[in-house]
Design a protein around this motif. Sequence first.
Motif, PDB file in Angstrom:
ATOM      1  N   VAL A 192      -3.184  -3.473   2.193  1.00 11.13           N
ATOM      2  CA  VAL A 192      -2.861  -2.721   3.401  1.00 11.13           C
ATOM      3  C   VAL A 192      -1.861  -1.613   3.070  1.00 11.13           C
ATOM      4  O   VAL A 192      -2.014  -0.461   3.473  1.00 11.13           O
ATOM      5  CB  VAL A 192      -2.279  -3.652   4.492  1.00 11.13           C
ATOM      6  N   GLY A 193      -0.855  -1.993   2.288  1.00 13.55           N
ATOM      7  CA  GLY A 193       0.147  -1.008   1.879  1.00 13.55           C
ATOM      8  C   GLY A 193      -0.507   0.131   1.123  1.00 13.55           C
ATOM      9  O   GLY A 193      -0.251   1.310   1.381  1.00 13.55           O
ATOM     10  N   ALA A 194      -1.385  -0.217   0.198  1.00 12.95           N
ATOM     11  CA  ALA A 194      -2.060   0.804  -0.596  1.00 12.95           C
ATOM     12  C   ALA A 194      -2.867   1.732   0.301  1.00 12.95           C
ATOM     13  O   ALA A 194      -2.887   2.949   0.110  1.00 12.95           O
ATOM     14  CB  ALA A 194      -2.959   0.140  -1.629  1.00 12.95           C
ATOM     15  N   ALA A 195      -3.511   1.143   1.306  1.00 13.57           N
ATOM     16  CA  ALA A 195      -4.318   1.969   2.208  1.00 13.57           C
ATOM     17  C   ALA A 195      -3.422   2.935   2.981  1.00 13.57           C
ATOM     18  O   ALA A 195      -3.762   4.108   3.163  1.00 13.57           O
ATOM     19  CB  ALA A 195      -5.091   1.078   3.179  1.00 13.57           C
ATOM     20  N   ILE A 196      -2.276   2.435   3.408  1.00 11.56           N
ATOM     21  CA  ILE A 196      -1.349   3.307   4.142  1.00 11.56           C
ATOM     22  C   ILE A 196      -0.860   4.433   3.239  1.00 11.56           C
ATOM     23  O   ILE A 196      -0.764   5.587   3.638  1.00 11.56           O
ATOM     24  CB  ILE A 196      -0.172   2.475   4.687  1.00 11.56           C
ATOM     25  N   GLU A 197      -0.564   4.061   1.996  1.00  8.42           N
ATOM     26  CA  GLU A 197      -0.107   5.071   1.057  1.00  8.42           C
ATOM     27  C   GLU A 197      -1.176   6.141   0.873  1.00  8.42           C
ATOM     28  O   GLU A 197      -0.906   7.334   0.948  1.00  8.42           O
ATOM     29  CB  GLU A 197       0.216   4.397  -0.280  1.00  8.42           C
ATOM     30  N   ARG A 198      -2.394   5.687   0.650  1.00  9.01           N
ATOM     31  CA  ARG A 198      -3.491   6.613   0.378  1.00  9.01           C
ATOM     32  C   ARG A 198      -3.721   7.576   1.527  1.00  9.01           C
ATOM     33  O   ARG A 198      -3.876   8.770   1.365  1.00  9.01           O
ATOM     34  CB  ARG A 198      -4.751   5.773   0.169  1.00  9.01           C
TER      35      ARG A 198
END
Lengths: 233, 380, 260, 295, 332
Positions: free
Chosen positions: D83-89
Amino acid sequence: MKPLLQVSGLNAWYGESHVLHGVDMTVGEGEMVTILGRNGVGKTTTLRTIMGIVRERKGQILFDGRDMMDVPLHRTAHAGIGFVPEERGIFATLTVEENLMLPPVVAGTGMGLDEIYELFPNLLERRTSPGTKLSGGEQQMLAIARILRTGVRLLVLDEPTEGLAPVIVQRIGEVLTKLKERGMTVLLVEQNFRFASRVADRFYLMEHGQMMADFPVGELPERMDMLHKVLGV
Amino acid sequence: QSASDGKVKIGILNDQSGVYADFGGKSSVEAAKMAIEDFGGKVLDVPVELVDADHQNKPDIASNIARQWYDTEQVDAIMELTTSSVALAVQALSKEKKKINMVTGAATTDLTGKQCSPYGFHWAYDTHALAVGTGGALVKQGGDSWFFLTADYAFGYSLEEQTGTFVKSAGGNVVGAVRHPLATNDFSSFLLQAQSSGAKVIGLANAGLDTANAIKQAAEFGITAGGQNLAALLFTLAEVHGLGVEAAQGLTLTEGYYWNLDDQSREFGKRFFERTGKMPNMVHAGTYSSVMQYLKAIEKAGTDETEAVAKALHEMPVDDFFARNGKVGANGRMIHDMYLLQVKKPGESDEPWDYFNVLSTIPGDEAYIDPAKSGCELVK
Amino acid sequence: MAITAVQTHEEPRVVLSARGLTKVFGAFAAVKDVDLDVHHARVHALIGPNGAGKTTVFNLLTKFLQPSAGTISLLGTDITNTAPDKVARMGLVRSFQISAVFPHLTVLDNVRVALQRPNNLATQFWLPMSSLDRLNRRAEELLAAVGLADARNTVAADLSYGRKRVLEIATTLALDPKVLLLDEPMAGMGQEDIGTVSSIIRNVAKERAVLMVEHNLSVVADICHHVTVLQRGEILAEGDYATVSQDPRVRTAYMGTEEA
Amino acid sequence: MTMIFGIPIQAFLGQLLIGLINGSFYALLSLGLAVIFGLLRVINFAHGAQYMLGAFVALLLLQYFGINYWVALFVAPIIVGVVGAAIERTMLSRLYKLDHLYGLLFTFGLALTIEGTFRYLYGAAGQPYSVPAALAGGTNLGFMFLPIYRGWVVVISLVACIATWLLIEKTKLGSYLRAATENPVLVQAFGVNVPLLLTFTYGLGAALAAFAGVLAAPIYQVSPLMGTNIIIVVFAVVVVGGMGSIMGAIITGYMLGIAEGLTKVFYPEASNIVIFVIMAIVLLIRPAGLFGRDA
Amino acid sequence: MSHTTHTTTGIRNERAPVASFTYAAFLLAGLAFLLVAPIFFYPIFLMKLLCFALFACAFNLLLGYTGLLSFGHATFFGGAAYFTAHAVKEWGWTPELGVLLGVAGAAVLGLVMGFVAIRRQGIYFAMITLALSQMFFFFCLQAEFTRGEDGIQQVPRGHLFGFIDLNVATNMYYFVLAVFIIGLAVIWRFVNSPFGMILKSIRENEARATSLGYSVAHYKLGAFVMSAALAGLAGGVKSLVFQFATLTDVTWQMSGEVILMTLLGGIGTLIGPIFGAGLVVTLQNYLATSDFPVTIITGVVFMVCVLVFRRGIIGEFYASRLGRRLGFEHRQ
Ligand SMILES: Nc1ncnc2c1ncn2[C@@H]1O[C@H](COP(=O)(O)OP(=O)(O)OP(=O)(O)O)[C@@H](O)[C@H]1O
Ligand SMILES: Nc1ncnc2c1ncn2[C@@H]1O[C@H](COP(=O)(O)OP(=O)(O)OP(=O)(O)O)[C@@H](O)[C@H]1O
Ligand SMILES: [Mg+2]
Ligand SMILES: [Mg+2]
């Protein structure tokens, strides 16, 4: 000679300001080409645009016959182009050796670590110290050395002699000549005319975001007048 | 005689999104709605309307809304008022504007003490009642040596101090206390100190998550298993539900209402459960009761004019599923019975939300400060 | 021959001097026991191979770094333990090896900021901005002197590298320093700017002391009265350019076979 | 009985151990913060929220899928990391070219949103999560009764910290990460896919926070507010340690946990500000922090 | 010499005369509006808005003009509210003296916090101020005179200069308005002064400013104290408006809110924060009676702002076609 890099009609922008106005140039395989020009004419920008760092660009860039316009930045190196930026780009939090080892090797033709240390003994001495604790000149050496490891075919150098002691400048000149002998292609931006004239095969003279003239090293004597006018050499 | 502006309008002002959202929150609004419906939706032939707002625990927002309600929206009374800074601020405003406010969500005795108002009423509980309930009554059950875990701010101090007084006057003694910062995550250090004190009862003079964490960790460190009892000074059904009986078993606490007390309270509890999905605690039930009583008072006074209604509220006895033998003191305190409750063991509860055994009933006159001694200037 | 090109108006006297200057980074001594005297109305060059410790000496003199040992005195005052901004106020001003301008201010404002302090217009938070207009004349003079008059209203970030360096020199001059420390002022400059800057330096040195680090030997030969060569943190040679450049140790360590 | 500083040595040792347990959480959380900050130059204000998310995901996994603690210990961090990675992306990555303050502000908003949502859905009161059966109970150490679970927390968090440190300081990937911090464009020009690297880093940091959250779930109440208070303390820990340093973050985490633990005995009223006080003192003496590299 | 020097790279004109004209016109219109506003709007709401607007402007003085993001400004706002409330209620001071005490108190707090915090830059600075303000929060929670979570209640508004009765709503309103205008004028002068110029240059390049002889720390501290004092002015007045001072105003959430106001309105614009404050205050009031959970909305607004709306309302307006035609310029 087979052209390795062909640039035609290259335009580039920084935001709203239009810096390159249709640059055309060719670098042949194994050739060493130097771009000359006054401050701010767009030499650095030309290099950065070829690398793909400046992405607001139009025109055509062919490297070894391959269209580079849509290649993402991180694939440029793998295509075989290595870059030494004007501001050197040494990483402070990495040691000298880590800096050296950082760029991924893209072909087996690069230099070994021993060879590099032989070329730049300063670096061997300061191998474990953090990158930016080096002096300006040491940093420049490191920036060049770093690329030599990767085995790229085209070396793009932005003012490699800036801030270097004359002995080092000479040594870099020798290194470049040696690299050329090995078949490496070099594209160079240089303010140090004396240095450039010693190493280059061919010159481009740049003005206002365009290539004004293009001549081989042999024509240098008869071009001196023009150079004097444009560059103040 | 009839209502002044063709309607009677009640405002519920409380925390609906912050830390106290479970304590009262939207469910309190639901309770008020139920009261209005049960009353018939009309009083003196004019409709009863309800508005509500989330004060986000900010007294300035609360005060702003209250002003707007009183000045431009013809609100006649404001209820619930969770958290003392808000309750005090709105009570002061209501006094100035000559409007009625009835507090069920805040604990401070100042509301009916130094800062009392002729139009302000305090309905469900206060720190004094909690202290008497848990402190005094528990000693009679044999918990005669106490160690306090106290939240390090005024609320904690006053709970600790008041409870300590009742423990002593009931013949017990306080062997020590440790003050922990508000919103402490880890209570183990404090619990170890409590454990080594050897006190029979560990009094938790704190609230909300602090109390919950202390209880949970006490179980983890084997404190309850080791024979010491925990007594929470401000803890309600809603929070026991959150904690789970497993961790909370054996805990004693005081509430002004428990849904499974008798048929009357069960009837309300069930209806409330159908509408909100949870059983009511004393704030919800108290809000129902206060709205209901307010409407009755209007009916009795034959007007919604503030002075008359306040007079009626002061005079009328309160007798509903929430308050038995309730009466309102001259300081605005509604005096009613409180209950000392103990959380059942996991096996003992035979239906959901059936968490408490009633240890004893504390008569209202014992639980609450005698209005004459409250420090309220309205009482001669 | 190079030296006679400069007219000296005042008697040279020592304005900045260091004795036994030493800086140790961890176990590595970047500067070892350096004695240095900088004279009024003289251009003094500090040269040496890369990593010799030139920039470090600069940092020590300007107190951006605290020396491990040694003393520094400026105009007769001991500044070994003085804060860098104080040193600057006493009249010792430096430029940076990597260009240092205020990128989002206009060229004019860059110079005016530098002018504010000597003109006692820095702490007045009650005066309007227009009170700074009286600095304009001097600022424009300075810009004209370095050839930046046309770029007056350009935001400094938009200048090319070389012109940023020129701007930096203009701001430095605005402080009217008694001692000027220039770290590779010509680095990255085009030939025509080198000429301009050389003559600027030559001019300013008439009334103040200049200490500069420079790799461009023709510049050194052209404008410097005195040269100190540093190697591995120690002084290798000292004297005028002609003497120093003939020193075989200097030739092997630094200059190589190159002629100025 | 032996006394030390006026209290029995037994009690002293007990408090020391408890401080260490607390320190484990500080270390894990400040490590994650330092990783994200070190490489993305973003102060991840949402770190507390991600810690809370870790605990909640574990709880929800148990409630809806019956997934137990041991599995959740790995799955929850992965979910939160993704989820964090998706937000970052999709969002955070747009902010890198701007002032770093925008990253702070964005994650601040993110934290409010996540916490607000969970409070809206699950209420502010906590929910229970029980200690896994294998780690239930405790042992008597002589000087104190130590719940086994707490011992486990100390051990596993130490392992996680060391593993992360090795990853960043001693691997090639780590050197890419560090270099990309300084000059992403150049690293990319060297042929490294930097955007991917940054996404990975943020995911890793978030996963570390979530890991701490799962560890915390059986000890504390699983509540939407559990991250709000701890995050500010962790910020202070990180300032004391000096942000550039991964190892600094770990060591300082443990040290301050112990300092706080001891304060709870000697002067409990000050235990919530002791870390801030230490921070102020450290800043006055050593502005770069205890292990900071940049002054 | 012409104003407009065209280079290939970029054109930055000095602010064209048309801008100062429109600016003045806007300012006058705004002032006129505020003078008559109590007729149309709820005075207490307007007063609250003005207090928060001043608070946001004071905060923006620091963030927008020195680049220091303080995450602890609630300390000064809420702290001053306590000081004023205490002085007026317990010591019987007149309102103006009470407010002045609040300002002085906030300035002292600012000096202490600033002294520690300015040792670090950028995000560190933000985190340090956050931590220090958290300390102050705990202090307020425990201190006797703040009355814990009850707050100082029933603060008398008293008589301004001994004879203007502030219990009269209009009197109070114009008092608040006067304070607001004075505060804004002070900020405007501060920013557009020689001192402000140095602050700007420090933000651009600290090392260079040092080498020019400016003691960077002192300048930053000066700006910090100024900003703290003005935030205190807003807080002190607010305690008189609402007649109480409570813990809410010293929480870190309050510090977050003032950041949101500034961000929403436009960082580094003089009047942006006023609009931001207006929006946030209105939004909170509206959300109070709607079914939306406030924190989620606030959080989302924050994220959206940072992602797509970074220049804020006023900043976007300045950068828009209309704004540029009117002669505004905006630097990011
Ligand atoms: N990031 C940037 N944004 C906007 N304009 C830029 C930027 N970088 C360079 N320029 C402008 O683009 C033009 C070309 O710059 P470039 O750096 O390519 O010049 P150059 O020939 O390399 O000069 P130098 O010899 O000084 O390095 C200059 O006018 C410069 O001001
Ligand atoms: N902060 C530091 N910590 C450790 N070593 C340092 C530090 N600063 C400089 N050094 C080392 O000290 C030596 C001298 O560096 P300095 O920058 O003074 O060289 P320089 O003479 O200016 O060289 P150049 O002409 O290349 O700029 C170098 O070897 C450098 O690696
Ligand atoms: Mg260039
Ligand atoms: Mg140097």
